[in-house]
Motif scaffolding. Sequence first.
Motif, PDB file in Angstrom:
ATOM      1  N   PRO A 136       5.240  -4.984  -5.362  1.00  0.00           N
ATOM      2  CA  PRO A 136       5.383  -3.537  -5.200  1.00  0.00           C
ATOM      3  C   PRO A 136       4.568  -2.800  -6.263  1.00  0.00           C
ATOM      4  N   PRO A 137       4.194  -1.530  -6.021  1.00  0.00           N
ATOM      5  CA  PRO A 137       4.510  -0.799  -4.783  1.00  0.00           C
ATOM      6  C   PRO A 137       3.552  -1.154  -3.652  1.00  0.00           C
ATOM      7  N   PHE A 138       4.085  -1.092  -2.431  1.00  0.00           N
ATOM      8  CA  PHE A 138       3.290  -1.306  -1.232  1.00  0.00           C
ATOM      9  C   PHE A 138       2.870   0.062  -0.680  1.00  0.00           C
ATOM     10  N   PRO A 139       1.927   0.096   0.264  1.00  0.00           N
ATOM     11  CA  PRO A 139       1.586   1.387   0.886  1.00  0.00           C
ATOM     12  C   PRO A 139       2.835   2.070   1.429  1.00  0.00           C
ATOM     13  N   GLN A 140       2.847   3.371   1.376  1.00  0.00           N
ATOM     14  CA  GLN A 140       4.038   4.137   1.738  1.00  0.00           C
ATOM     15  C   GLN A 140       4.534   3.832   3.143  1.00  0.00           C
ATOM     16  N   ASP A 141       3.591   3.564   4.068  1.00  0.00           N
ATOM     17  CA  ASP A 141       3.981   3.301   5.451  1.00  0.00           C
ATOM     18  C   ASP A 141       4.135   1.806   5.747  1.00  0.00           C
ATOM     19  N   CYS A 142       4.174   0.973   4.703  1.00  0.00           N
ATOM     20  CA  CYS A 142       4.263  -0.474   4.910  1.00  0.00           C
ATOM     21  C   CYS A 142       5.594  -0.830   5.575  1.00  0.00           C
ATOM     22  N   TRP A 143       5.544  -1.785   6.458  1.00  0.00           N
ATOM     23  CA  TRP A 143       6.702  -2.162   7.270  1.00  0.00           C
ATOM     24  C   TRP A 143       7.872  -2.703   6.443  1.00  0.00           C
ATOM     25  N   VAL A 144       7.621  -3.269   5.257  1.00  0.00           N
ATOM     26  CA  VAL A 144       8.704  -3.893   4.485  1.00  0.00           C
ATOM     27  C   VAL A 144       9.746  -2.875   4.032  1.00  0.00           C
ATOM     28  N   TYR A 145       9.329  -1.615   3.889  1.00  0.00           N
ATOM     29  CA  TYR A 145      10.260  -0.593   3.421  1.00  0.00           C
ATOM     30  C   TYR A 145      11.321  -0.250   4.471  1.00  0.00           C
ATOM     31  N   VAL A 184      -3.198  -9.517   5.079  1.00  0.00           N
ATOM     32  CA  VAL A 184      -2.369  -9.838   6.239  1.00  0.00           C
ATOM     33  C   VAL A 184      -0.881  -9.640   5.963  1.00  0.00           C
ATOM     34  N   VAL A 185      -0.454  -9.774   4.722  1.00  0.00           N
ATOM     35  CA  VAL A 185       0.982  -9.679   4.433  1.00  0.00           C
ATOM     36  C   VAL A 185       1.500  -8.271   4.643  1.00  0.00           C
ATOM     37  N   PHE A 216      -2.604 -11.613  -9.181  1.00  0.00           N
ATOM     38  CA  PHE A 216      -1.514 -10.656  -9.059  1.00  0.00           C
ATOM     39  C   PHE A 216      -2.113  -9.288  -8.721  1.00  0.00           C
ATOM     40  N   LYS A 217      -1.617  -8.658  -7.687  1.00  0.00           N
ATOM     41  CA  LYS A 217      -2.065  -7.317  -7.327  1.00  0.00           C
ATOM     42  C   LYS A 217      -0.930  -6.612  -6.592  1.00  0.00           C
ATOM     43  N   THR A 218      -0.869  -5.326  -6.721  1.00  0.00           N
ATOM     44  CA  THR A 218       0.124  -4.564  -5.972  1.00  0.00           C
ATOM     45  C   THR A 218      -0.381  -4.368  -4.536  1.00  0.00           C
ATOM     46  N   GLY A 219       0.549  -4.006  -3.663  1.00  0.00           N
ATOM     47  CA  GLY A 219       0.163  -3.749  -2.276  1.00  0.00           C
ATOM     48  C   GLY A 219      -0.849  -2.631  -2.151  1.00  0.00           C
ATOM     49  N   LEU A 220      -0.847  -1.703  -3.110  1.00  0.00           N
ATOM     50  CA  LEU A 220      -1.796  -0.589  -3.083  1.00  0.00           C
ATOM     51  C   LEU A 220      -3.196  -1.019  -3.497  1.00  0.00           C
ATOM     52  N   GLU A 221      -3.293  -2.153  -4.175  1.00  0.00           N
ATOM     53  CA  GLU A 221      -4.580  -2.621  -4.691  1.00  0.00           C
ATOM     54  C   GLU A 221      -5.283  -3.595  -3.757  1.00  0.00           C
ATOM     55  N   VAL A 222      -4.601  -4.031  -2.711  1.00  0.00           N
ATOM     56  CA  VAL A 222      -5.193  -5.015  -1.796  1.00  0.00           C
ATOM     57  C   VAL A 222      -6.293  -4.350  -0.977  1.00  0.00           C
TER      58      VAL A 222
END
Length: 370
Positions: A236-245, A362-363, A348-354
């Motif tokens: 985390p953090p992942f993109p705001q609209d990411c499905w995991v939230y 893909v994750v 190591f990277k946050t979802g925003l950095e991918v």
Amino acid sequence: MSEHPKVFISYSHQNEEYENKILEFANRLRSEGIDANIDLYEEAPAEGWPRWMENQINNSDFVLVANSKSYYEKCHSDNIGKGIAWEVNIVYQHIYDASTINTKFIPVFFEEEEEQYILTPLKSFTYYNVGKKEGFEKLYWRLRGVSKIQKPPLGNLRPLPKKEQKTMFFSTPIDLDKWNAAEWRGMLYLFYPGAVPVLGLLYRNYAAAKSIFTDWKKTAKDNFADDFIKVDYVTPPFPQDCWVYTDKERSFGKGYFVHIGPNTEESINRAVSSGVQPEELLLASFSRYQWMDELNDSKNRDLFQHLTREGSGYLLMPIGIKDAKKPIEESNLIIDFNYAIRMKKVSFKTGLEVEDSDLCKVVLQKAEEK
């Protein structure tokens, strides 16, 4: 086409003014090399007028039909003129015999309003208003067989474009059959004083997991396995609209992903070293990832990240579960360092950095959307 095209002009005798137009028209054609003929040039043909007209039509390269209201009315009235009737019948017969293919009979007129009087069989063909300079010029060059715009000679065909060729280079550390059989279920961190940290992959089927790591050890040949394996943490953090939230099974985003796949940079280097041009390369691969819940804290992950950041490396190894029905604790685990492989780096990277070009992107996409 002969040097001086033979042309016969068919027209209606209607008044002196019109006959003068026809005469001037014919004279002008002749003055410019067109062998034009009209009945006004003849006083009394020996073969008689009907045969003379037929001979003129048959022997001419072109017949110019001068359409006018008088010509049209004489063709369609009960009091049809004999001369016109004879000429028109010959014109109609020629077109009929040629199955409507016409290169001989050309409709012309002197005034714009006379266009409406073009004979029905000739309406579909190119006509000329010879009362205008432009119309006469176009007709003249047609009679000469010369197109105003000459077709250029045919050039050579372009060579066929080179077919885009791609060389597929397949690179992956994942043996799908063995991986599916091993049933990867989680991560385990082992820290020992004075030793490199251990990143354990937790499997239900330890026999299949050992087979996977046996293959990896053979490929690594006691060296670091980073050349063909890459481990990515996406946290985390992942993109705001990411499905995991919005996913209950992912604890609504309280956790992280571990992605295992090929080292694409090294895969490309190996392909280029084997002779494949970079622009011709199509890299194919398999990868796998696992979600890890992190409901309480992230101290083990944070410590592992800190220790590996120092560059001392780590061990990647399979961890077995003795009894899947019992809790995951040390007494229920199978730990054998004989199957460990050495790794230098972990990403190591946050979802925003991918980035979009990253395989671990893909994750961030829900499985049914991939």
